[in-house]
Write a protein that holds these residues in place. Structure first.
Motif, PDB file in Angstrom:
ATOM      1  N   ALA A  52       0.968  -1.203   0.064  1.00 61.68           N
ATOM      2  CA  ALA A  52      -0.201   0.109   0.147  1.00 61.68           C
ATOM      3  C   ALA A  52       0.770   0.974   0.145  1.00 61.68           C
ATOM      4  N   ASP A  53       2.017   1.266   0.804  1.00 63.84           N
ATOM      5  CA  ASP A  53       2.979   2.252   0.811  1.00 63.84           C
ATOM      6  C   ASP A  53       3.328   2.629  -0.747  1.00 63.84           C
ATOM      7  N   ALA A  54       3.839   1.410  -1.441  1.00 66.14           N
ATOM      8  CA  ALA A  54       4.296   1.684  -2.710  1.00 66.14           C
ATOM      9  C   ALA A  54       3.143   2.306  -3.752  1.00 66.14           C
TER      10      ALA A  54
ATOM     11  N   GLU B 254      -3.059  15.574  -1.185  1.00 66.23           N
ATOM     12  CA  GLU B 254      -1.628  15.186  -1.155  1.00 66.23           C
ATOM     13  C   GLU B 254      -1.353  15.253   0.303  1.00 66.23           C
ATOM     14  N   ARG B 255      -2.240  15.915   1.159  1.00 68.29           N
ATOM     15  CA  ARG B 255      -2.106  15.865   2.727  1.00 68.29           C
ATOM     16  C   ARG B 255      -2.646  14.538   2.949  1.00 68.29           C
ATOM     17  N   SER B 256      -3.473  13.677   2.658  1.00 67.97           N
ATOM     18  CA  SER B 256      -4.175  12.595   2.929  1.00 67.97           C
ATOM     19  C   SER B 256      -3.246  11.583   2.649  1.00 67.97           C
ATOM     20  N   LEU B 257      -2.446  11.674   1.542  1.00 66.80           N
ATOM     21  CA  LEU B 257      -1.467  10.580   0.946  1.00 66.80           C
ATOM     22  C   LEU B 257      -0.304  10.929   1.911  1.00 66.80           C
ATOM     23  N   GLN B 258       0.129  12.084   2.353  1.00 69.51           N
ATOM     24  CA  GLN B 258       1.158  12.235   3.365  1.00 69.51           C
ATOM     25  C   GLN B 258       1.004  11.600   4.663  1.00 69.51           C
ATOM     26  N   TYR B 259      -0.351  11.809   5.212  1.00 72.99           N
ATOM     27  CA  TYR B 259      -0.813  11.146   6.476  1.00 72.99           C
ATOM     28  C   TYR B 259      -0.786   9.549   6.276  1.00 72.99           C
ATOM     29  N   CYS B 260      -1.137   8.960   5.241  1.00 70.56           N
ATOM     30  CA  CYS B 260      -0.822   7.604   5.040  1.00 70.56           C
ATOM     31  C   CYS B 260       0.561   7.067   5.197  1.00 70.56           C
ATOM     32  N   ARG B 261       1.534   8.089   4.676  1.00 71.25           N
ATOM     33  CA  ARG B 261       2.895   7.687   4.552  1.00 71.25           C
ATOM     34  C   ARG B 261       3.050   7.418   6.073  1.00 71.25           C
ATOM     35  N   VAL B 262       2.771   8.228   7.012  1.00 70.56           N
ATOM     36  CA  VAL B 262       2.974   8.477   8.531  1.00 70.56           C
ATOM     37  C   VAL B 262       2.599   6.978   9.080  1.00 70.56           C
ATOM     38  N   ASP B 263       1.359   6.823   8.791  1.00 74.05           N
ATOM     39  CA  ASP B 263       0.894   5.621   8.963  1.00 74.05           C
ATOM     40  C   ASP B 263       1.494   4.240   8.775  1.00 74.05           C
ATOM     41  N   TYR B 264       2.121   4.114   7.157  1.00 74.36           N
ATOM     42  CA  TYR B 264       2.614   2.942   6.889  1.00 74.36           C
ATOM     43  C   TYR B 264       4.037   3.029   7.441  1.00 74.36           C
ATOM     44  N   ASP B 265       4.577   4.158   7.827  1.00 79.90           N
ATOM     45  CA  ASP B 265       6.125   4.127   8.239  1.00 79.90           C
ATOM     46  C   ASP B 265       6.050   3.709   9.736  1.00 79.90           C
TER      47      ASP B 265
END
Ligand SMILES: *[C@@H]1O[C@H](CO)[C@@H](O)[C@H](O)[C@H]1NC(C)=O
Length: 208
Positions: free
Chosen positions: A87-89, A104-115
Motif C-alpha cells: 500500500a505504501d508503494a 496530497e495531505r491525505s497521502l502524506q498522512y498515510c505515509r506516516v501510518d505506513y512508516d
C-alpha cells in the motif's frame, strides 16, 4: 518371488508415505480453517468472513506448515507488513502523480501510518514469536495486554489511512484496494492472535 515381494513392499511404503503426507497437509489445512472458523464466529465484530480469513492466510504458503496458533499469528503479522509495504508503494506512486492539496495531505498522512507500521511489525513479530501459552498461564510471561497493544497499533494505523482515503473518490480509485487490504489483514492478525491468546482484549470497546 523375492523381487515381487520387494516391489510390493516398496509400493506399500510409498502408499504409507502418501497417506502420512496427506494427513500432514490436512492437519495444517484444518488448522487454518478451524482457526478462521473460530476467529470469525462473531461476524459483526470486525466484519471479517471466514473465507476472507482463510484466503488471506493461505496467500502465504507458510500457513500450510503452521503447527499451532502462534505460527499462524506470525504468518498473519507478516501479511500485515507485506500488505502495508504494498500500500505504501501504491501511495508513493499516487503521490508522484500529484493532485490537489487535500489529497496530497491525505497521502502524506498515510505515509506516516505506513512508516509506523513498518517499524512496528518486526516488534510485534518478535513478541508473538516468543509467546508461550504455558509461561503466560503460569503468570511469568508478559501480560496479554502487550500482545493486544502491539497488533492494535498496527490496526489503528491501517484504519487511519483507510479513513483518509475512503471519502475521496479519486484516491479510493487509485489506492483503495491496497489500503483496504491492509485493514483486512490487520483484522485477520487481530482475530488470529485472539485465538492464540484464548481471549478478546478485555480493555477495548470496538467501535466499528
Ligand atoms: C476452535 O474452537 C474449538 C471449540 O472451542 C476448539 O476445540 C478448537 O481447538 C479450536 N480450534 C483452533 C484451531 O483454535
Amino acid at each position: 518371488m523375492a523381487a515381487a515381494r520387494t516391489t510390493s513392499s516398496a509400493l506399500l511404503l510409498f502408499a504409507a508415505a502418501v497417506v502420512v503426507l496427506a494427513a500432514h497437509a490436512t492437519a495444517a489445512a484444518d488448522l487454518v480453517s478451524q482457526a478462521c472458523t473460530n476467529a470469525t464466529r462473531h461476524f459483526c465484530r470486525l466484519q471479517l468472513s471466514k473465507d476472507s480469513c482463510v484466503s488471506a492466510l493461505r496467500s502465504d504458503e507458510r500457513s500450510a506448515a503452521a503447527r499451532d496458533l502462534r505460527d499462524l499469528a506470525l504468518v498473519a503479522v507478516d501479511l500485515v507488513g507485506a500488505s502495508a509495504a504494498a500500500a505504501d508503494a501504491a501511495i508513493s506512486a499516487a503521490a508522484a502523480k500529484g493532485g490537489g492539496a487535500d489529497t496530497e495531505r491525505s497521502l502524506q498522512y498515510c505515509r506516516v501510518d505506513y512508516d509506523d507500521m513498518a517499524r512496528t511489525v518486526p516488534d510485534c513479530r518478535r513478541l508473538v514469536s516468543r509467546y508461550d501459552a504455558a509461561v503466560v498461564e503460569a503468570d511469568g510471561g508478559p501480560p496479554s495486554q502487550y500482545y493486544f497493544g502491539c497488533v492494535d497499533r498496527l490496526r489503528d494505523s491501517a484504519v487511519g489511512c483507510w479513513d483518509q482515503v475512503r471519502n475521496w473518490a479519486e484516491l479510493k480509485k487509485a489506492v483503495g484496494k491496497e489500503v483496504r487490504d491492509v485493514v483486512q489483514r490487520a483484522n485477520v492478525a487481530k482475530l488470529i492472535q485472539e485465538q492464540m491468546l484464548g481471549m478478546e482484549n478485555p480493555f477495548e470497546s470496538l467501535h466499528d
